[in-house]
Enzyme design. Structure first.
Site, PDB file in Angstrom:
ATOM      1  N   HIS A  55       0.816  -1.219   0.000  1.00 27.52           N
ATOM      2  CA  HIS A  55       0.000   0.000   0.000  1.00 27.52           C
ATOM      3  C   HIS A  55       0.861   1.285   0.000  1.00 27.52           C
ATOM      4  O   HIS A  55       0.745   2.122  -0.889  1.00 27.52           O
ATOM      5  CB  HIS A  55      -0.892   0.053   1.249  1.00 27.52           C
ATOM      6  CG  HIS A  55      -1.772  -1.127   1.457  1.00 27.52           C
ATOM      7  ND1 HIS A  55      -3.024  -1.270   0.881  1.00 27.52           N
ATOM      8  CD2 HIS A  55      -1.589  -2.239   2.204  1.00 27.52           C
ATOM      9  CE1 HIS A  55      -3.572  -2.397   1.266  1.00 27.52           C
ATOM     10  NE2 HIS A  55      -2.730  -3.011   2.066  1.00 27.52           N
TER      11      HIS A  55
HETATM   12  O1  RIB Z   1      -4.836  -0.149   5.155  1.00 27.20           O
HETATM   13  C1  RIB Z   1      -3.462  -0.197   4.823  1.00 27.20           C
HETATM   14  C2  RIB Z   1      -2.690   0.796   5.635  1.00 27.20           C
HETATM   15  O2  RIB Z   1      -2.796   0.476   7.022  1.00 27.20           O
HETATM   16  C3  RIB Z   1      -1.183   0.771   5.334  1.00 27.20           C
HETATM   17  O3  RIB Z   1      -0.643   2.049   5.545  1.00 27.20           O
HETATM   18  C4  RIB Z   1      -0.654  -0.195   6.364  1.00 27.20           C
HETATM   19  O4  RIB Z   1       0.723   0.044   6.666  1.00 27.20           O
HETATM   20  C5  RIB Z   1      -1.504   0.138   7.547  1.00 27.20           C
HETATM   21  O5  RIB Z   1      -0.927   1.293   8.182  1.00 27.20           O
END
Ligand code: RIB
Ligand code: CA
Length: 316
Positions: A242
């Site tokens: 992500h």
């Molecule tokens: O939903 C994904 C996010 O939540 C990413 O930033 C992961 O590292 C968690 O922080």
């Protein structure tokens, strides 16, 4: 060409670690500060992970410790199931040398925003507790920022126990997120974008092979092997890196396409969509757009960027 000064507020986190490594390896970016916040794991671990990653990735920047808990979320739980008990998979730091800055996160952010007024990009890839705290103490922060980018929110959720529509970063501290969205123009790289840029198992294999036994690529080799194994064994969306997509969107505008919409964050504790980024796609709110919503990605281009990053560290 002058580098873009960048601060990353994060909660490492396996994907946060990829994001820090990618930013540090880019010739376009000057990573001037990292500010850990509670999120994937507790703040003592996110703080330790940032310091340790600075050592192992050879990142020379300010580290301002941030919030230890959300402004409001009685249901908070960590995401150690996804990121491992330490938050960074199988990466081991040994004795950490990097020291934190004497100033807390919100003061580091504001000091650097004023120093680089009009040029600083602030990126948040964890809960928005530090950003909201900075805005509460320094309401003129927005005028100093060139751009504010988050990994968070999106058109669907990934937190299942209290909200079907909330993404984790927003869900951990919806009050903070609501205050941030109401004061800053947000470039939002949400789950719909990050999932569209998911990394295939064969790509992780290639990243591990590129890293090989090179000492400089130890972190990325461990992260990539862990991501593949964890995803295959637990079915988590671990092949979705992500946070690195948020960094990629800054490095190469061709990787992520954005549309401009009005977005607000549902932060009332008893709302069924607690923590949702509610996107007004058809303008029915009548409110002016305040958010650039990531809606298109070039997944092969993103994966090439990740592999080039591995190569950069392997050759250091
Ligand atoms: O939903 C994904 C996010 O939540 C990413 O930033 C992961 O590292 C968690 O922080
Ligand atoms: Ca994160």
């Amino acid at each position: 060409m002058k580098k873009i000064p960048l601060i990353i507020d994060c909660d490492p986190g396996v994907d946060d670690s990829y994001a820090l490594a990618l930013a540090n390896s880019s010739e376009l970016l000057d990573l001037i500060a990292i500010t850990p916040v509670e999120g994937n794991v507790s703040s003592d671990l996110t703080r330790r992970n940032v310091l340790g990653l600075c050592d192992l990735l050879n990142i020379d920047c300010r580290v301002g410790f941030g919030a230890e808990k959300p402004l409001f979320n009685p249901w908070y739980r960590n995401a150690a199931g996804v990121h491992g008990s330490t938050g960074v998979g199988t990466v081991e730091f040994g004795e950490i040398k990097k020291q934190p800055d004497p100033q807390p996160a919100w003061e580091v952010i504001y000091e650097e925003a004023v120093r680089h007024s009009g040029e600083l990009v602030l990126m948040a890839v964890g809960p928005l507790t530090n950003i909201a705290t900075c805005l509460r103490l320094h309401p003129d922060l927005p005028k100093h920022l060139k751009r504010f980018i988050i990994m968070g929110g999106g058109t669907f959720g990934n937190v299942t126990n209290t909200s079907k529509t909330a993404e984790f970063n927003i869900w951990v501290d919806p009050l903070a997120a609501s205050e941030v969205f109401s004061q800053l123009e947000v470039w939002m790289v949400g789950l719909n974008a990050t999932h569209a840029a998911a990394v295939e198992m064969t790509d992780f294999d290639e990243m591990v092979a590129i890293c090989g036994d090179a000492p400089g690529a130890y972190v990325l080799r461990e992260l990539s092997a862990f991501s593949k194994k964890n995803c295959m064994e637990n079915g988590h969306d671990n092949n979705v890196i992500h946070d690195a997509l948020a960094v990629a969107s800054l490095i190469d505008p061709e990787v992520v396409g954005f549309d401009h919409h009005y977005v607000y964050v549902e932060h009332s504790g008893d709302a069924p969509n607690f923590g949702q980024t509610v996107i007004d796609f058809d303008g029915t709110s009548g409110k002016a757009p305040n958010c650039h919503v990531a809606m298109r990605v070039d997944q092969p281009r993103f994966v090439r960027m990740l592999k080039d990053m591995c190569r950069w560290y392997a050759e250091k």
